[in-house]
Design a protein around this motif. Structure first.
Motif, PDB file in Angstrom:
ATOM      1  N   MET A   1       0.855  -1.193   0.000  1.00 50.35           N
ATOM      2  CA  MET A   1       0.000   0.000   0.000  1.00 50.35           C
ATOM      3  C   MET A   1       0.886   1.236   0.000  1.00 50.35           C
ATOM      4  SD  MET A   1      -2.728   1.167   2.915  1.00 50.35           S
ATOM      5  CE  MET A   1      -3.549  -0.410   2.857  1.00 50.35           C
ATOM      6  N   LEU A   6      -3.653   4.972  -1.284  1.00 50.36           N
ATOM      7  CA  LEU A   6      -4.516   5.492  -0.226  1.00 50.36           C
ATOM      8  C   LEU A   6      -5.443   6.588  -0.736  1.00 50.36           C
ATOM      9  CD1 LEU A   6      -1.944   5.669   2.703  1.00 50.36           C
ATOM     10  CD2 LEU A   6      -3.825   4.061   2.468  1.00 50.36           C
ATOM     11  N   ALA A   9      -8.805   5.533  -3.054  1.00 51.72           N
ATOM     12  CA  ALA A   9      -9.530   4.493  -2.334  1.00 51.72           C
ATOM     13  C   ALA A   9     -10.930   4.318  -2.891  1.00 51.72           C
ATOM     14  CB  ALA A   9      -9.602   4.849  -0.857  1.00 51.72           C
ATOM     15  N   GLN A 246      -7.953   2.733   4.463  1.00 52.77           N
ATOM     16  CA  GLN A 246      -7.673   2.975   3.045  1.00 52.77           C
ATOM     17  C   GLN A 246      -8.269   4.304   2.588  1.00 52.77           C
ATOM     18  OE1 GLN A 246      -9.053  -0.418   0.847  1.00 52.77           O
ATOM     19  NE2 GLN A 246      -7.337  -1.716   1.454  1.00 52.77           N
TER      20      GLN A 246
END
Length: 519
Positions: A1, A6, A9, A246
């Motif tokens: 990730m 992020l 998302a 996330q």
């Protein structure tokens, strides 16, 4: 990730759990800045103390036998005393010194690159799937070293997860869950064991003057509980917290994730020198503590007792065991070219703690006022009295006690202070219905742990918010509370069920620890 992932998302989840946690976060983050929150809390305590001091609640302190009376803090004498002791309240606030001294050493080790290289090596040998349980396990074991987990393991949790390409807040949450939510889970005896056993024994002697409680009365239960906490924390982190995070982007100017790729031969050499230095330091410490007549032991020869100098020196030892290897690493690797670089590393670390120090000033004043007012004592004894009057069956009473302790823990943070209040009521009461003091103590330890991670009254709670703000500056009390709520609920339910099953199966709680008591 990574950060790009992020920020791209999927749409927010509409699950009931997600709505619940989002609601907690929104409500929590509408609360004023923690410093202001505790300021207004201080004002509220003053006002309540003035109002409630006019009433007699008919409660008797189980230890002193004095009638519990709320003290008016708005009198001239009380306010004069408050002003005279304001500085002392701040400088005498125990977590302040603990955090700052430990962070001086850790800051040098981090700035030199020692911790970075150590993380690279650790991640190279730890399977990605086991990173979460390994972190939680280390957090649990850190209880042995007093408050070391709060100032060492929790921030490292964020660094480790960030370095592994995972959300750093998830690492902070997992470590916080292990350090604080699993406070009473540990394979290794620590100072809290004899401390609580002493209070339990005194409470039991109200009913039976000859009763003795072994300091290791809960050792097997707390040891096996470690597996429960690791399992719960692992599931909640990977299946609940990380997917929810996330949607939370890491700030563009946040601390960069350490490069977890390869390390140079010079870095490896520097780490070897520093690592061996740390190992030698640990060996020398063990050698110094080993003799039964060691000055680092307690007067009775114990190592883990709270009054043992070695236990009281945990934070200075953390400072030494990090600052010396950090300096050696920096000198060998070339990151520290002159002594001024070492002082600069310490100064940079302290600069990052400025917000925490401001919060501590107000927290310290609030906690002193809350203690002096007797409001916490009043609430704790009222809850225990209510539980006593309900006269429930054994198993239900144990569950009720866990819930009572978890609730009181939101108001009175100290484990020993709570037990000093609740124990003299609950231990004899449960002995009267055939439940042993050792089982009552085990139930208390479950309740005392699970709500730590959602209580702003827990003295290290604001510090964890500071750790989060290194990556997401908008983080607040609501962010942390919503992130930790699933851990708290899962641990409350899971650990309570585990204790009841443990009791049903008759597995020994620890050394000389029966489940029942006969008059």
């Amino acid at each position: 990730m990574n950060e790009k992932t992020l920020k791209q998302a999927p749409p927010p989840s509409t699950s009931a759990m997600d709505k619940f946690l989002n609601g907690i976060e929104r409500a929590g983050n509408k609360i004023p800045d923690p410093a202001l929150l505790f300021f207004w809390g201080l004002v509220t305590v003053w006002v309540l103390s003035a109002v409630l001091s006019q009433f007699n609640f008919g409660l008797v302190h189980p230890v002193t036998k004095d009638v519990v009376q709320v003290n008016n803090l708005l009198t001239g004498d009380a306010m004069a005393s408050f002003l005279a002791n304001m500085v002392k309240n701040f400088t005498g606030f125990a977590p302040l010194g603990i955090v700052l001294v430990a962070m001086l050493g850790v800051g040098v080790a981090e700035a030199s690159g020692f911790i970075n290289t150590g993380l690279k090596k650790m991640l190279n040998v730890t399977p990605a799937k086991l990173l979460t349980p390994m972190l939680i396990l280390v957090a649990i074991v850190s209880h042995t070293a007093a408050d070391a987990g709060y100032v060492l393991v929790i921030p490292l949790g964020g660094i480790i997860f960030h370095a592994a390409g995972r959300h750093p807040l998830a690492g902070i949450a997992a470590a916080f869950a292990g350090v604080s939510g699993g406070f009473s889970a540990n394979f290794i005896p620590s100072g809290i064991d004899p401390l609580l056993a002493g209070f339990t024994q005194e409470a039991a002697r109200i009913m039976d003057p000859s009763y003795i409680v072994n300091p290791l009365a809960n050792l097997m239960f707390t040891g096996l509980s470690s597996f429960v906490i690791v399992g719960i924390g692992w599931y909640i982190t990977d299946k609940v917290i990380e997917p929810r995070l996330q949607k939370t982007a890491i700030d563009a100017d946040a601390e960069e994730a350490p490069d977890m790729g390869s390390f140079t031969a010079l870095e490896s050499k520097a780490f070897s020198y520093a690592g061996w230095t740390m190992l030698v330091g640990i060996v020398l410490l063990v050698a110094a503590v080993w003799p039964e007549t060691s000055p680092l032991r307690s007067p009775t020869g114990e190592v883990a007792a709270f009054n043992a100098p070695v236990m009281q020196s945990i934070v200075p030892l953390i400072f030494i065991l990090f600052v010396i290897p950090g300096i050696i690493y920096g000198k060998v690797a070339g990151t520290f070219k002159q002594s001024a670089d070492i002082i600069k590393a310490m100064s940079t670390t302290m600069a990052g703690m400025a917000g925490f120090m401001v919060m501590v000033f107000f927290i310290a004043q609030f906690l002193v006022a809350f203690t002096q007012s007797n409001l916490g004592t009043l609430l704790a004894l009222s809850g225990a009295q209510l539980l006593q009057e309900m006269n429930l069956p054994g198993q239900v009473t144990i569950v009720g006690m866990i819930l009572l302790t978890a609730s009181v823990n939101l108001l009175v943070g100290s484990a020993s202070a709570k037990w000093a209040l609740i124990g003299p009521i609950m231990v004899p009461m449960l002995m009267a219905v055939g439940i042993s003091p050792e089982l009552t103590q085990a139930a208390y330890r479950v309740g005392d742990s699970v709500s730590n991670i959602i209580s702003p009254m827990m003295v290290f709670f604001p510090l964890v918010v500071v750790y989060m703000q290194r990556y997401v500056k908008s983080s607040g009390i609501g962010t942390l509370a919503s992130m930790m709520m699933p851990y708290s609920i899962a641990m409350l339910v899971g650990w309570t069920i585990f204790l009841l099953a443990y009791w049903t199966l008759g597995i020994p709680l620890g050394v000389q620890a029966p489940y029942t008591y006969s008059m």
